[in-house]
Design a protein around this motif. Structure first.
Motif, PDB file in Angstrom:
ATOM      1  N   PRO A 368      29.215  35.902  46.105  1.00  0.00           N
ATOM      2  CA  PRO A 368      29.752  37.023  46.891  1.00  0.00           C
ATOM      3  C   PRO A 368      28.892  38.271  46.764  1.00  0.00           C
ATOM      4  O   PRO A 368      28.192  38.485  45.773  1.00  0.00           O
ATOM      5  N   HIS A 372      29.232  48.057  47.424  1.00  0.00           N
ATOM      6  CA  HIS A 372      30.018  48.683  48.495  1.00  0.00           C
ATOM      7  C   HIS A 372      29.262  48.682  49.817  1.00  0.00           C
ATOM      8  O   HIS A 372      28.117  49.102  49.901  1.00  0.00           O
ATOM      9  N   THR A 402      35.046  32.030  53.862  1.00  0.00           N
ATOM     10  CA  THR A 402      35.524  33.353  53.459  1.00  0.00           C
ATOM     11  C   THR A 402      34.620  33.909  52.369  1.00  0.00           C
ATOM     12  O   THR A 402      33.993  33.155  51.619  1.00  0.00           O
ATOM     13  N   THR A 403      34.564  35.227  52.284  1.00  0.00           N
ATOM     14  CA  THR A 403      33.812  35.883  51.219  1.00  0.00           C
ATOM     15  C   THR A 403      34.458  37.229  50.935  1.00  0.00           C
ATOM     16  O   THR A 403      35.349  37.675  51.669  1.00  0.00           O
ATOM     17  N   THR A 404      34.016  37.889  49.903  1.00  0.00           N
ATOM     18  CA  THR A 404      34.582  39.169  49.500  1.00  0.00           C
ATOM     19  C   THR A 404      33.843  40.312  50.181  1.00  0.00           C
ATOM     20  O   THR A 404      32.609  40.336  50.210  1.00  0.00           O
ATOM     21  N   ASN A 405      34.610  41.251  50.741  1.00  0.00           N
ATOM     22  CA  ASN A 405      34.029  42.467  51.305  1.00  0.00           C
ATOM     23  C   ASN A 405      34.319  43.608  50.333  1.00  0.00           C
ATOM     24  O   ASN A 405      35.466  44.036  50.193  1.00  0.00           O
ATOM     25  N   VAL A 406      33.302  44.079  49.642  1.00  0.00           N
ATOM     26  CA  VAL A 406      33.491  45.084  48.597  1.00  0.00           C
ATOM     27  C   VAL A 406      33.578  46.473  49.209  1.00  0.00           C
ATOM     28  O   VAL A 406      32.672  46.911  49.911  1.00  0.00           O
TER      29      VAL A 406
END
Length: 415
Positions: A368, A372, A402-406
């Motif tokens: 991931p 920011h 799916t992945t993380t959006n920081v």
């Protein structure tokens, strides 16, 4: 709101009357006029002497939203003394009259709309089914929109996820790096010296280790003799007394260090490979950090290249070795690396892609994103949706969607 006619309206007067008379607190708003009469000159309600009047509430359309739900509550709530009392159900205060109506159970369910969408789902494309859903929502007759959505979203979304995965994703692969390279650089072997072909595309990843792996894989695909260049690394002198402690650091350790703003200790190149400058050499001629070129000559102490971005009036350039230090690092000492200020540019870190606009972008995420806004930066580099390919997989190389959006929420506190 400060006017006397507003503060002393019949509706407000009704709630004030409920505070004064016990009998009033047993009545709904519609029942209230059967036992009380509004005296205009006194701007208040008083007990009625002749009880032969039938009260009614003015009809309110659902499109007026909260006023509609207020009217519904007034047919059930008895003797409220404030708006809070009207929106309170079983000692729970609700933020809207609609929520209070739902808690009281006086709104009809939306089964008929669920059934309508269910009946229409086999008639045609999901595009028209979604139009039906929007039409129903705009009618202002749905009492529980969230519930309607939860019961119908699979029918409405049918086909969207599959299409989006085909448009933006790479659903099947054995080797993820081979898959992302094939998607973004088709026919690489035949076009590996085509300026236009190389200029319009790139693979992005968040980690420099991943970028190095992709670049070396792609270099191995093109023909030509490979030449290797090694850097000379040292620790810069400082006035700090602790500088003597760094004298024991070995060259092998310094050679193992790498960061996206610094050339690697070991650089492998071939004629025809695309490279990116990591330092400004001649800004007037466009030889700036992040500008791209194609290698035309490889010697021991100088590299010849042809510019494919920026000012192309003087396209042939010569790149010497130079001493470099990272502007920022986590190391407690200053690393000085004497090396060619370049990197292969088939793939680059997301940070290096800032300011570029490319026709084809491959976003490769074996891990991931960790900073920011990086996901937004990566996706916004591509000129159109059709030119974007995303490959996400887990540690076992199984594809994911799916992945993380920081996002650091603290950044918006003072906005």
């Amino acid at each position: 709101m400060g006017k006397t006619t507003v503060s002393e309206s019949m509706f407000i007067g009704w709630m004030e009357c409920n505070k004064k008379y016990t009998e009033a607190r047993e009545l709904t708003y519609a029942e209230f006029v059967s036992k009380f009469v509004y005296v205009k000159k006194d701007r208040c309600w008083k007990p009625r002497k002749m009880r032969n009047t039938i009260g009614r509430l003015i009809w309110v359309p659902p499109s007026i939203n909260e006023v509609f739900y207020l009217r519904r509550m007034l047919t059930h709530v008895r003797g409220p003394t404030s708006y809070i009392d009207i929106s309170t159900v079983k000692n729970v205060i609700y933020s809207t009259f609609r929520k209070a109506c739902l808690a009281l159970g006086i709104l009809a369910d939306d089964t008929k709309y669920v059934e309508a969408i269910k009946e229409a789902k086999d008639w045609g494309s999901r595009h028209y089914l979604r139009k039906l859903f929007v039409t129903v929502m705009l009618s202002n007759s749905v009492n529980r929109p969230e519930e309607l959505w939860n019961k119908t979203w699979e029918w409405l979304a049918d086909g969207i996820l599959y299409r989006e995965r085909n448009i933006g994703g790479i659903p099947e692969f054995n080797d993820p790096i081979e898959a992302i390279v094939s998607a973004i650089y088709p026919n690489l072997i035949q076009k590996h010296t085509d300026e236009s072909y190389l200029q319009r595309r790139a693979i992005l990843a968040s980690r420099i280790e991943t970028i190095n792996e992709i670049n070396q894989y792609m270099l191995s695909l093109i023909s030509g003799e490979e030449k290797e260049y090694l850097s000379c690394d040292s620790v810069g002198e400082t006035k700090s007394a602790s500088n003597d402690n760094y004298n024991t650091i070995t060259s092998k350790f310094l050679n193992s260090l790498f960061t996206s703003s610094l050339s690697n200790h070991r650089i492998k190149l071939k004629i025809g490979a695309p490279i990116m400058l990591l330092r400004n050499l001649d800004q007037a001629k466009g030889l700036c950090n992040k500008s791209k070129s194609i290698i035309t000559r490889l010697a021991s102490h100088v590299i010849g290249a042809k510019m494919i971005t920026g000012n192309k009036d003087d396209q042939d350039i010569y790149i010497p070795r130079m001493s470099m230090s990272p502007s920022q690092s986590t190391w407690p000492f200053k690393l000085i690396r004497k090396q060619f200020p370049i990197m292969l540019s088939y793939a680059m870190t997301i940070n290096k892609s800032k300011g570029q606009s490319l026709r084809f972008i491959g976003l490769y995420l074996p891990t991931p994103i960790f900073s920011h806004g990086q996901l937004y930066v990566a996706i916004s580099r591509v000129q159109s949706k059709s030119g974007l390919r995303i490959l996400i997989h887990d540690k076992d190389n199984k594809p994911s969607y799916t992945t993380t959006n920081v996002v650091y929420k603290e950044m918006f506190q003072n906005v």
